[in-house]
Write a protein that holds these residues in place. Structure first.
Motif, PDB file in Angstrom:
ATOM      1  N   ILE A  53      -1.133   6.793 -11.034  1.00 61.75           N
ATOM      2  CA  ILE A  53      -1.889   5.564 -11.277  1.00 61.75           C
ATOM      3  C   ILE A  53      -3.294   5.895 -11.792  1.00 61.75           C
ATOM      4  CG2 ILE A  53      -3.054   3.652 -10.077  1.00 61.75           C
ATOM      5  CD1 ILE A  53      -0.448   3.234  -8.499  1.00 61.75           C
ATOM      6  N   LEU A  54      -3.950   6.829 -11.132  1.00 57.35           N
ATOM      7  CA  LEU A  54      -5.304   7.204 -11.563  1.00 57.35           C
ATOM      8  C   LEU A  54      -5.286   7.815 -12.972  1.00 57.35           C
ATOM      9  CD1 LEU A  54      -6.836   8.691  -8.284  1.00 57.35           C
ATOM     10  CD2 LEU A  54      -7.477   6.569  -9.450  1.00 57.35           C
ATOM     11  N   ALA A  81       0.670   0.714 -23.838  1.00 60.79           N
ATOM     12  CA  ALA A  81       1.624   1.797 -24.057  1.00 60.79           C
ATOM     13  C   ALA A  81       1.142   3.089 -23.403  1.00 60.79           C
ATOM     14  CB  ALA A  81       1.836   2.007 -25.558  1.00 60.79           C
ATOM     15  N   VAL A  82      -0.104   3.473 -23.665  1.00 61.05           N
ATOM     16  CA  VAL A  82      -0.632   4.735 -23.132  1.00 61.05           C
ATOM     17  C   VAL A  82      -0.647   4.707 -21.599  1.00 61.05           C
ATOM     18  CG1 VAL A  82      -2.701   6.183 -22.947  1.00 61.05           C
ATOM     19  CG2 VAL A  82      -1.992   5.310 -25.183  1.00 61.05           C
ATOM     20  N   THR A  83      -1.192   3.636 -21.031  1.00 59.53           N
ATOM     21  CA  THR A  83      -1.307   3.542 -19.572  1.00 59.53           C
ATOM     22  C   THR A  83       0.065   3.582 -18.904  1.00 59.53           C
ATOM     23  OG1 THR A  83      -3.209   2.093 -19.937  1.00 59.53           O
ATOM     24  CG2 THR A  83      -2.354   2.216 -17.691  1.00 59.53           C
ATOM     25  N   GLY A  84       0.973   2.734 -19.387  1.00 63.31           N
ATOM     26  CA  GLY A  84       2.296   2.644 -18.785  1.00 63.31           C
ATOM     27  C   GLY A  84       3.089   3.928 -18.928  1.00 63.31           C
ATOM     28  N   TRP A  85       3.027   4.519 -20.108  1.00 63.93           N
ATOM     29  CA  TRP A  85       3.778   5.758 -20.332  1.00 63.93           C
ATOM     30  C   TRP A  85       3.248   6.887 -19.458  1.00 63.93           C
ATOM     31  CZ3 TRP A  85       3.903   5.175 -26.382  1.00 63.93           C
ATOM     32  CH2 TRP A  85       5.049   4.439 -26.754  1.00 63.93           C
ATOM     33  N   VAL A  86       1.935   7.052 -19.392  1.00 66.17           N
ATOM     34  CA  VAL A  86       1.353   8.135 -18.583  1.00 66.17           C
ATOM     35  C   VAL A  86       1.753   7.951 -17.120  1.00 66.17           C
ATOM     36  CG1 VAL A  86      -0.812   9.090 -17.675  1.00 66.17           C
ATOM     37  CG2 VAL A  86      -0.575   8.687 -20.132  1.00 66.17           C
ATOM     38  N   GLU A  87       1.636   6.726 -16.611  1.00 64.42           N
ATOM     39  CA  GLU A  87       1.973   6.488 -15.203  1.00 64.42           C
ATOM     40  C   GLU A  87       3.446   6.792 -14.947  1.00 64.42           C
ATOM     41  OE1 GLU A  87       2.626   4.657 -11.305  1.00 64.42           O
ATOM     42  OE2 GLU A  87       3.789   4.460 -13.139  1.00 64.42           O
ATOM     43  N   GLN A  88       4.300   6.340 -15.849  1.00 63.59           N
ATOM     44  CA  GLN A  88       5.738   6.496 -15.660  1.00 63.59           C
ATOM     45  C   GLN A  88       6.167   7.956 -15.826  1.00 63.59           C
ATOM     46  OE1 GLN A  88       8.402   2.984 -16.574  1.00 63.59           O
ATOM     47  NE2 GLN A  88       8.976   4.360 -18.197  1.00 63.59           N
ATOM     48  N   LEU A  89       5.523   8.643 -16.761  1.00 62.05           N
ATOM     49  CA  LEU A  89       5.845  10.049 -17.015  1.00 62.05           C
ATOM     50  C   LEU A  89       5.465  10.912 -15.813  1.00 62.05           C
ATOM     51  CD1 LEU A  89       6.920  11.148 -19.778  1.00 62.05           C
ATOM     52  CD2 LEU A  89       4.658  12.172 -20.074  1.00 62.05           C
ATOM     53  N   LEU A  90       4.268  10.695 -15.289  1.00 63.85           N
ATOM     54  CA  LEU A  90       3.790  11.520 -14.172  1.00 63.85           C
ATOM     55  C   LEU A  90       4.431  11.123 -12.849  1.00 63.85           C
ATOM     56  CD1 LEU A  90      -0.034  11.767 -14.971  1.00 63.85           C
ATOM     57  CD2 LEU A  90       1.738  13.459 -15.389  1.00 63.85           C
ATOM     58  N   ARG A 126       0.804  -1.235   0.000  1.00 66.61           N
ATOM     59  CA  ARG A 126       0.000   0.000   0.000  1.00 66.61           C
ATOM     60  C   ARG A 126       0.832   1.278   0.000  1.00 66.61           C
ATOM     61  NH1 ARG A 126      -0.157  -2.579   4.718  1.00 66.61           N
ATOM     62  NH2 ARG A 126       0.254  -1.499   6.687  1.00 66.61           N
ATOM     63  N   GLU A 127       1.981   1.250   0.714  1.00 66.59           N
ATOM     64  CA  GLU A 127       2.770   2.489   0.774  1.00 66.59           C
ATOM     65  C   GLU A 127       3.317   2.878  -0.593  1.00 66.59           C
ATOM     66  OE1 GLU A 127       5.516   1.910   4.050  1.00 66.59           O
ATOM     67  OE2 GLU A 127       3.727   1.632   5.311  1.00 66.59           O
ATOM     68  N   GLN A 128       3.864   1.862  -1.295  1.00 67.32           N
ATOM     69  CA  GLN A 128       4.400   2.149  -2.632  1.00 67.32           C
ATOM     70  C   GLN A 128       3.298   2.549  -3.614  1.00 67.32           C
ATOM     71  OE1 GLN A 128       6.293  -1.548  -1.813  1.00 67.32           O
ATOM     72  NE2 GLN A 128       7.826  -1.099  -3.385  1.00 67.32           N
ATOM     73  N   VAL A 129       2.120   1.963  -3.440  1.00 66.65           N
ATOM     74  CA  VAL A 129       1.011   2.272  -4.350  1.00 66.65           C
ATOM     75  C   VAL A 129       0.474   3.677  -4.071  1.00 66.65           C
ATOM     76  CG1 VAL A 129      -1.330   1.624  -5.045  1.00 66.65           C
ATOM     77  CG2 VAL A 129       0.381  -0.151  -4.674  1.00 66.65           C
TER      78      VAL A 129
END
Lengths: 232, 113
Positions: free
Chosen positions: A94-95, B99-108, A84-87
């Protein structure tokens, strides 16, 4: 003989033996296309077709195994709680990732099929393909898709992510466990999650979370789009 | 083990009940997962009481999808009718989403831990 075929034992044993052999094949060969879920599905379908055993006979046992999927999805809370902490540290990325992915899924699935000349019902059936089955079926029904086709495509999408999701993600530079887990969970729901979870706990935790988040996002966004653009 | 299984099934049941009462389009097991998470956070359920059963189920989760996949055999004709847009659309879209999901998460979120 026919009595034995219509006993649940048949479907249970066929599934377990096939899966065990498929797992051995995957481990020995290390070949990604030999993904145990994908190989087991293909092998069982082939066996049933060749021996002319009906799906109904198989499903009496198959349904018993499928039943365990319910509590396993509930159990996905476990890795999520442990990490949970890392998430939580990456809750906004993530959202945002899931929202972007959900929109990309709807647009790319419908867009590609439409460009290739698919009929309107088929285009609509493709819209919820990245979402976990029960939600996908509900959405498909709501917007006028072909429900069984959607159900089949959900499985296909899941297998695709399980077969080569992690490899594809690494190839395009998605390496962080949270990014990779989110990408595969959003694209390939539970089937993708099952593989990710076996390889990395944090990625698996986020992948499990993504099943719920993408389901929720798509279930809200699609009827809205449908209302705004009046698809039919 | 049994206690864990009872808890997991109990949460699934509660999730199904909740979904039906409120007429939600979300599956009961996904709601059950959220409820279990809340229960763990509130300290109502201890992690140790579900970990044995939970870990076992998670270990074999891939297996539980097999019967659902075999069901696809009933719809081969449906797919065959317009196989090209169906298959290409599904494959292209699956990779686009990753690609879209992973890139957005990693970028932000950045590359740091």
């Amino acid at each position: 003989m026919t009595e034995l075929l219509s006993s649940p034992l048949f479907g249970v044993v066929l599934t377990l033996v096939t899966f065990r052999l498929a797992e051995l094949l995957y481990r020995r060969s290390g070949f990604i296309l030999f993904n145990p879920v994908f190989v087991s599905i293909c092998a069982i379908i082939a066996i049933l077709k060749v021996s002319q055993i009906s799906y109904a006979d198989y499903a009496r046992g198959g349904d018993l195994i499928l039943f365990l999927l319910g509590p396993s999805v509930v159990a996905l809370a476990l890795p999520l709680w442990q990490r949970r902490e890392q998430v939580l540290k990456r809750k906004l990325p993530i959202l945002a990732g899931v929202c972007a992915g959900a929109l990309a899924s709807i647009a790319s699935a419908a867009g590609t099929a439409w460009l290739l000349g698919a009929s309107p019902e088929v285009v609509l059936s493709l819209v919820p393909k990245s979402v976990t089955t029960p939600i996908a079926i509900g959405i498909s029904e709501q917007i006028g898709g072909i429900v069984p086709l959607t159900a089949a495509l959900v499985v296909l999408t899941g297998c695709l992510g399980a077969i080569c999701g992690p490899e594809f993600c690494r190839l395009i530079g998605i390496r962080k466990p949270t990014s990779l887990g989110l990408a595969i969970g959003t694209a390939s729901h539970g089937i993708g999650t099952a593989r990710v979870l076996a390889e990395d706990r944090l990625a698996g935790a986020v992948s499990g979370l993504a099943i719920g988040l993408n389901g929720l996002t798509t279930a809200v966004v699609v009827p809205l789009l449908w209302f705004v653009f009046g698809w039919n | 083990m049994l206690q864990g299984l009872v808890l997991l099934l109990g949460f699934q049941f509660a999730g199904e009940l909740f979904a039906r009462l409120l007429d939600l389009p979300i599956p009961g097991n996904v709601i059950g997962m959220a409820m279990l998470l809340v229960a763990l956070a509130a300290g109502v359920v201890k992690q140790e009481s579900i970990s044995e059963a939970g870990e076992l189920l998670l270990k074999y989760m891939a297996l539980f999808f097999v019967p659902a996949g075999v069901g696809v055999m009933l719809y081969f004709e449906l797919i065959a009718r317009e196989w090209l847009p169906i298959i290409v659309g599904t494959v292209v879209s699956t990779f686009v989403v990753m690609a879209v999901t992973g890139w957005v998460e990693q970028l932000l979120g950045g590359d740091s831990d």
